[in-house]
Design an enzyme around this catalytic site. Sequence first.
Site, short mmCIF file in Angstrom:
data_model
loop_
_atom_site.label_atom_id
_atom_site.label_comp_id
_atom_site.label_asym_id
_atom_site.label_seq_id
_atom_site.Cartn_x
_atom_site.Cartn_y
_atom_site.Cartn_z
N SER A 268 86.55 -106.13 -15.13
CA SER A 268 86.31 -105.05 -14.18
C SER A 268 84.88 -105.03 -13.67
O SER A 268 84.63 -104.73 -12.51
CB SER A 268 86.58 -103.70 -14.83
OG SER A 268 87.93 -103.52 -15.06
N ARG B 299 86.64 -101.75 -32.05
CA ARG B 299 85.84 -101.40 -30.87
C ARG B 299 86.28 -100.14 -30.15
O ARG B 299 85.44 -99.41 -29.61
CB ARG B 299 85.88 -102.56 -29.87
CG ARG B 299 87.30 -102.93 -29.46
CD ARG B 299 87.35 -103.93 -28.34
NE ARG B 299 87.12 -103.29 -27.06
CZ ARG B 299 87.03 -103.93 -25.91
NH1 ARG B 299 87.16 -105.24 -25.88
NH2 ARG B 299 86.85 -103.28 -24.79
N ARG C 264 83.69 -95.15 -23.04
CA ARG C 264 82.96 -95.29 -21.78
C ARG C 264 83.14 -94.06 -20.90
O ARG C 264 84.12 -93.34 -21.02
CB ARG C 264 83.37 -96.55 -21.02
CG ARG C 264 84.78 -96.58 -20.53
CD ARG C 264 85.04 -97.88 -19.76
NE ARG C 264 86.45 -98.15 -19.67
CZ ARG C 264 86.96 -99.35 -19.40
NH1 ARG C 264 86.17 -100.38 -19.21
NH2 ARG C 264 88.25 -99.53 -19.32
N GLY D 248 77.49 -102.87 -19.49
CA GLY D 248 76.96 -101.52 -19.61
C GLY D 248 77.94 -100.40 -19.88
O GLY D 248 77.61 -99.45 -20.59
N ARG E 213 80.45 -99.62 -21.70
CA ARG E 213 80.73 -99.18 -23.07
C ARG E 213 79.48 -99.25 -23.96
O ARG E 213 79.59 -99.18 -25.18
CB ARG E 213 81.87 -100.00 -23.67
CG ARG E 213 83.21 -99.83 -22.93
CD ARG E 213 84.34 -100.45 -23.73
NE ARG E 213 85.61 -100.45 -23.02
CZ ARG E 213 86.48 -99.44 -23.00
NH1 ARG E 213 86.19 -98.33 -23.64
NH2 ARG E 213 87.63 -99.54 -22.34
N HIS F 240 96.31 -103.68 -21.67
CA HIS F 240 95.53 -103.88 -22.91
C HIS F 240 96.28 -103.41 -24.16
O HIS F 240 95.82 -103.66 -25.26
CB HIS F 240 94.20 -103.14 -22.82
CG HIS F 240 93.17 -103.83 -21.99
ND1 HIS F 240 92.70 -105.09 -22.28
CD2 HIS F 240 92.50 -103.43 -20.87
CE1 HIS F 240 91.78 -105.43 -21.37
NE2 HIS F 240 91.65 -104.45 -20.51
O1 LIG Z 1 86.42 -102.74 -21.88
C1 LIG Z 1 87.61 -103.03 -21.77
O2 LIG Z 1 88.52 -102.19 -21.74
C2 LIG Z 1 87.97 -104.49 -21.74
O3 LIG Z 1 87.12 -105.20 -22.61
C3 LIG Z 1 87.80 -105.06 -20.39
O4 LIG Z 1 88.56 -104.33 -19.45
P1 LIG Z 1 87.99 -103.99 -18.00
O5 LIG Z 1 87.08 -105.12 -17.62
O6 LIG Z 1 89.23 -103.94 -17.15
O7 LIG Z 1 87.32 -102.69 -18.08
MN LIG Z 2 89.66 -104.10 -14.40
MN LIG Z 3 90.70 -104.34 -18.63
#
Ligand SMILES: O=C(O)[C@H](O)COP(=O)(O)O
Ligand SMILES: [Mn+2]
Ligand SMILES: [Mn+2]
Length: 562
Positions: A82, A210, A217, A301, A303, A450
């Site tokens: 993302s 994690r 976030r 950044g 998280r 996920h």
């Molecule tokens: O932080 C997350 O949820 C994954 O490690 C990556 O997912 P995202 O890049 O879609 O946020």
């Molecule tokens: Mn994404």
């Molecule tokens: Mn993701």
Amino acid sequence: MSLSLSPLANPIKRDGPVVLCILDGYGIQSPKANPEGDAIVAANPETINGMIAEAKERGLYTELAAHGHSVGLPDADDMGNSEVGHNAMGAGQVVAQGAKLVNVALEDGSMFSANGWTSTVKAAAAKKGRVHFFGLLSDGNIHSHIDQLEGMVKGAARESPSAIFVHPLIDGRDVPPTSGLIYIAKLEAILKAVTEETGVPAMIASGGGRMHCVMDRYGSNWSIVERGYNHIVHGKVDEAELVSGYKGYYTSAEEAITHARELFPEKQDQFNPPFVCVDADNKPLGPVRDGDAVVNFNFRGDRAVQITKAFEAPEGAFDHFDRGVIPACLYAGILEYDSEAGIPKTYLCPPPSITRVLSEYLCAAEKKCYAIAETHKYGHVTYFFNGNRSGYINEEIESYNQIVSEPNEMIEGHPEMMAEEVTVDLVAAIESGKWDFVRVNYANPDMVGHTGNFDSEVRCVKFLDQCMKRVLAAVEKMGGVLMLTADHGNGEEMMDKKGKPKTSHTTGAVPFAIFDPKYQNEYKVDTTGIETPGIASIASVTMNLLGYKQPEFYEPSVVTLE
Ligand SMILES: O=C(O)[C@H](O)COP(=O)(O)O
Ligand SMILES: [Mn+2]
Ligand SMILES: [Mn+2]
């Protein structure tokens, strides 16, 4: 360089807004993947597929690359994510990303002579303090990489601190769901070798999953951060974790994780309970003490900001949870996480410089911009989209709206998430006639992806399809134009080749389809001459649809005006 854009000679004229609709994690399955695992195809979303079919017929469709070099990642086969995806779409440029910059700073050694390192790790070691590293332990390369941790642990040992402690967060989200012990074994081997070679005792001190410890976030659930702060800083596991015989305190990370797996076989690594490693007298091996250095080795950044605030905010300036007795430690992030807000105060490596982003140009042209997403992806469509900068570019002509998410990120039981609320708000924004450019992120296909739950992903895509019906109707009613795309793949690979659940992103391409009810063949999607058309092109297309040429240093547009 000025931020003014040149108008196109023959701009297309539409009454309604230009809408960028990002379906997070909605990829196109690559031929190497398991076709049985494609939840997007299985959902058969009629509205989306119908819209794509029409776009194909009109020459308003292509596939765009959303991984590897197309989004500035170090390796050609790095999966997308993302951060880099939204950076690329919002900046129109492909910049070398944090993952790459940290590799370079480690390889050429510049990290170890820079002020970030000398004022934390070196300074603590010089006074015989200890050095702590915490962060995501995997080679997912989205938030962190184990090789970078290894490089830093070795660098820290050269400074001769009195000890090195690592507090790994096990992953299972960017790597296979229960692969944590593989990385723990690798880390133990690294630490053993460092101890033997340098005489500096190096060991794992605490850890946890994690998504349960540390890596919240956008302020979605601070209790996750609190849990992590407690095991890292105080060597303490919250009482609430000690259920079904789980002890919380173990002699090794391996013992802790193995026990958690026996007790909670349904939990993936991402949700592993916290653990603290103890000595023969049951004392935590490595809580943080006055004078210690603490390094967050996550480079991404979103998280990393909250835990950084917990470490950096002075007494009295932090009200998210009770931090107990706060040690006077020297804290650094591996990278700068938010340049606008100056978080963290000290960092080991300069971040990618992402400037002259789409939003800056549009604000300079006085285009009114609206952004919306639910909490879990709110910063994606604002902070990442604007080049890792929090806040507005120009609040007078922009509005960003956050629909508050459920705090739990494991939403397999409710794959609809807040898509209904997002849709209501989005339709209202489109129909308000107030905005020139509207961007939205639908979190579902990625967040549900996920979880590794195929059926939930199918349900989520079906639901999104219903939402899209209303969104397209609003665009049609207002005479606007909509671009449908994604930031990377996920939902199209819900199972690996062996049929096992897959939780991570993919290297799949993403769809790019234009829905333009007033279309009169004024332009076409055309990728001729573009070697690998990627999602960074979307910023240029947005400018074109709004009547402007893109700046020369932007990625070429995949739209040709007739
Ligand atoms: O932080 C997350 O949820 C994954 O490690 C990556 O997912 P995202 O890049 O879609 O946020
Ligand atoms: Mn994404
Ligand atoms: Mn993701």
